[in-house]
Design a protein around this motif. Structure first.
Motif, short mmCIF file in Angstrom:
data_model
loop_
_atom_site.label_atom_id
_atom_site.label_comp_id
_atom_site.label_asym_id
_atom_site.label_seq_id
_atom_site.Cartn_x
_atom_site.Cartn_y
_atom_site.Cartn_z
N ARG A 28 -13.79 -10.75 -5.83
CA ARG A 28 -13.21 -10.07 -4.68
C ARG A 28 -12.48 -8.79 -5.07
O ARG A 28 -12.01 -8.05 -4.20
CB ARG A 28 -12.25 -11.02 -3.97
CG ARG A 28 -11.97 -10.63 -2.54
CD ARG A 28 -11.76 -11.84 -1.66
NE ARG A 28 -11.84 -11.42 -0.26
CZ ARG A 28 -12.14 -12.22 0.75
NH1 ARG A 28 -12.42 -13.49 0.51
NH2 ARG A 28 -12.18 -11.76 1.98
N GLY A 29 -12.38 -8.51 -6.37
CA GLY A 29 -11.81 -7.23 -6.78
C GLY A 29 -10.68 -7.26 -7.78
O GLY A 29 -10.24 -6.21 -8.25
N VAL B 67 -6.87 -3.95 -2.64
CA VAL B 67 -7.75 -3.63 -3.78
C VAL B 67 -8.36 -2.25 -3.61
O VAL B 67 -8.37 -1.44 -4.55
CB VAL B 67 -8.84 -4.71 -3.93
CG1 VAL B 67 -9.90 -4.25 -4.94
CG2 VAL B 67 -8.23 -6.03 -4.38
N ARG B 68 -8.87 -1.97 -2.41
CA ARG B 68 -9.49 -0.66 -2.17
C ARG B 68 -8.48 0.47 -2.32
O ARG B 68 -8.75 1.49 -2.97
CB ARG B 68 -10.12 -0.62 -0.78
CG ARG B 68 -11.37 -1.45 -0.63
CD ARG B 68 -12.13 -1.10 0.64
NE ARG B 68 -11.30 -1.33 1.83
CZ ARG B 68 -11.28 -2.49 2.50
NH1 ARG B 68 -12.01 -3.51 2.09
NH2 ARG B 68 -10.53 -2.62 3.59
N ALA B 69 -7.30 0.29 -1.73
CA ALA B 69 -6.28 1.34 -1.79
C ALA B 69 -5.81 1.56 -3.22
O ALA B 69 -5.55 2.70 -3.64
CB ALA B 69 -5.10 0.97 -0.89
N ASP C 102 -8.24 -7.45 0.40
CA ASP C 102 -9.35 -6.51 0.20
C ASP C 102 -8.88 -5.07 0.42
O ASP C 102 -9.26 -4.17 -0.32
CB ASP C 102 -10.49 -6.84 1.17
CG ASP C 102 -11.13 -8.19 0.89
OD1 ASP C 102 -10.94 -8.72 -0.22
OD2 ASP C 102 -11.82 -8.71 1.78
N ARG C 103 -8.05 -4.86 1.44
CA ARG C 103 -7.50 -3.53 1.70
C ARG C 103 -6.67 -3.03 0.52
O ARG C 103 -6.77 -1.87 0.12
CB ARG C 103 -6.60 -3.56 2.94
CG ARG C 103 -7.30 -3.49 4.27
CD ARG C 103 -6.29 -3.52 5.39
NE ARG C 103 -5.19 -2.58 5.17
CZ ARG C 103 -4.61 -1.90 6.15
NH1 ARG C 103 -5.02 -2.04 7.40
NH2 ARG C 103 -3.61 -1.09 5.88
N GLU D 275 0.83 -1.21 0.00
CA GLU D 275 0.00 0.00 0.00
C GLU D 275 0.86 1.26 0.00
O GLU D 275 0.49 2.27 -0.59
CB GLU D 275 -0.93 -0.01 1.22
CG GLU D 275 -1.96 -1.13 1.21
CD GLU D 275 -2.82 -1.13 2.46
OE1 GLU D 275 -3.05 -0.04 3.03
OE2 GLU D 275 -3.25 -2.22 2.89
N ARG E 18 -7.57 1.02 -6.01
CA ARG E 18 -8.64 1.68 -6.78
C ARG E 18 -8.73 3.16 -6.45
O ARG E 18 -9.05 3.97 -7.33
CB ARG E 18 -9.97 0.98 -6.52
CG ARG E 18 -10.07 -0.36 -7.21
CD ARG E 18 -11.41 -1.02 -7.01
NE ARG E 18 -11.54 -2.23 -7.80
CZ ARG E 18 -12.55 -3.08 -7.72
NH1 ARG E 18 -13.53 -2.84 -6.86
NH2 ARG E 18 -12.60 -4.16 -8.48
N GLU E 19 -8.42 3.52 -5.22
CA GLU E 19 -8.43 4.95 -4.85
C GLU E 19 -7.40 5.73 -5.65
O GLU E 19 -7.52 6.95 -5.81
CB GLU E 19 -8.14 5.09 -3.35
CG GLU E 19 -9.29 4.64 -2.46
CD GLU E 19 -8.90 4.60 -0.99
OE1 GLU E 19 -7.73 4.94 -0.67
OE2 GLU E 19 -9.76 4.23 -0.16
#
Length: 439
Positions: free
Chosen positions: A161-162, A86-88, A83-84, A37, A90-91
């Motif tokens: 899941r992304g 993937v979210r980071a 999951d974290r 990340e 995409r941001e």
């Protein structure tokens, strides 16, 4: 979309400094995946829009000897860490592509050795078939429907899941028909997902057509880039570009000058002045370009055919970009410039490339599509003036940006020009009567 981006390819087990082998059962999970990340801004600032992860699933050692396709390797973390990430990602506008190792599994896989699942594996000589003689990698039986069902479930699980796509390891060792059946079941649920197979030799276009994959790895172009630079033989590059151009009639190849399986470009090149030449080719011809982590910093590393021979090209990265060696940042900025050029001309993913001028040590590559680019490379010891008409073209990037004559390329230099207008006169081998005059 994945196919329109520039990839940053990371081998997570090496990148995060994970142990070389799975720890004993009961060992606490190490949440190393979170370290990535802290590098997402670095990748985005480089100009990349896709993060390709090498194997992240539970395995015995290097990630290609899988034990559980549905579990993140405990040396890297757990599903919440994925999951974290993937979210980071995409941001920051980054998509994630996963490495799917579906040709073989590790010998410690729970289904191997269980007589109830003997049909999952290929018998051979009183034992079981292995991948290219590696005793720890047992080959799956791709003719059995249960194996197909398993692969479909794994792909669907992580796409749901992304993940945005898959790089399919050792696809060349698997029947093309297997992928056609698998994708027929996966694509309806994930129509935007992208699938690229690892294919080293052979009929790339034929494998794509038979398998239904979106792409395969372009090893021919990879080899020609560094080999032609080292040998002073741009005829090899021209031959490979012509082959590459033919592939673009049907698909966009996955292009690269480095990955987790080969000697680093900075080590491979006989003359370090030619690094920019290799990158100029990568980012101005058609395809989906991938940058292997560390190459953008000029990392060196020799791949050797021995146990542990991959370690030098799969190193750990520091905790953050500020800890990188300052000597690598000029190479990073060179990548930024050329990736920026690529991003400003997204049509290059499907560009067609001709060779309007060619000598042993000087070559012009003309890429056309919705626009036009002319890449001029000179590896000779003297400045070289290309005998081309570049009306309507202007210098976009160059190893000698202050040059007054865009066609005069310095010794061991390169230039990329963009704009409109034909670059070669009628009658020249690179000219065609139906060439457009501009974008």
């Amino acid at each position: 979309m994945v196919r329109d981006g520039v990839w940053w390819h990371v081998y997570p087990l090496g990148f995060t400094g994970a142990e070389p082998a799975a720890p004993p059962p009961g060992t606490p999970v190490r949440h190393r995946l979170r370290r990535l990340e802290g590098w997402l801004d670095y990748a985005a600032e480089l100009g990349c829009s896709v993060l390709q992860l090498g194997p992240i699933f539970a395995s015995e050692t290097h990630g290609y000897d899988t034990l559980d396709h549905f579990r993140v390797d405990p040396r890297l973390g757990d599903e919440a860490d994925f999951d974290r990430l993937v979210r980071a990602a995409r941001e920051r506008g980054l998509l994630i592509v996963l490495d799917g190792v579906f040709n073989h599994v590790g010998r410690g896989h729970p289904k191997f050795g269980d007589p109830r699942f003997a049909h999952w594996f290929v018998p051979e000589g009183g034992g079981h078939a292995t991948f290219e003689g590696h005793s720890g990698l047992v080959t799956l039986n791709h003719d059995h429907p249960e194996v197909l069902d398993h692969v479909v479930r794994v792909m669907d699980h992580w796409l749901s899941r992304g993940a945005s796509g898959w790089r399919l390891d050792a696809a060349y060792a698997m029947p093309a028909a297997f992928w056609r059946e698998a994708l027929a079941r996966v694509r309806p649920r994930h129509p935007a997902a992208w699938f690229a197979g690892e294919v080293i030799h052979g009929d790339y276009a034929g494998y794509v057509a038979e398998s239904g994959l979106d792409s395969v790895t372009q090893y021919e172009l990879w080899k020609a880039i560094w080999s032609s630079l080292n040998d002073g033989n741009f005829y090899e590059l021209a031959w490979a570009v012509d082959r590459h151009d033919a592939l673009l009639e049907s698909f966009e190849p996955l292009t690269f000058v480095g990955n987790h399986d080969v000697t680093r470009l900075a080590t491979r090149l006989a003359d370090e002045r030619h690094l920019g030449h290799a990158l100029a080719v990568l980012f101005t011809v058609g395809g989906v370009p991938s940058v292997y982590y560390g190459d953008e910093q000029g990392f060196r590393g020799l791949k050797e055919d021995r146990p542990g021979g991959d370690d030098a090209v799969r190193p750990a990265f520091p905790a953050g970009p500020a800890e990188l060696d300052p000597a690598g940042w000029p190479v990073y900025r060179l990548h930024q410039r050329l990736i920026g050029l690529r991003r400003r001309h997204p049509w290059l993913a499907r560009a067609r490339t001709a060779v309007p001028h060619l000598t042993n040590t000087a070559v012009a590559l003309e890429s056309t599509g919705a626009g036009r680019l002319l890449t001029l490379l000179n590896t000779g010891p003297e400045p070289y003036r290309f005998p081309l008409d570049t009306s309507g073209l202007a210098v976009a990037e160059s190893s000698h940006p202050d040059g007054a004559d865009p066609l005069l390329v310095s010794a061991h230099g390169w230039t990329v020009l963009t704009g409109s207008g034909r670059t070669c006169p009628p009658g020249h081998p690179g000219w065609s009567s139906d060439m457009p005059d501009g974008p």
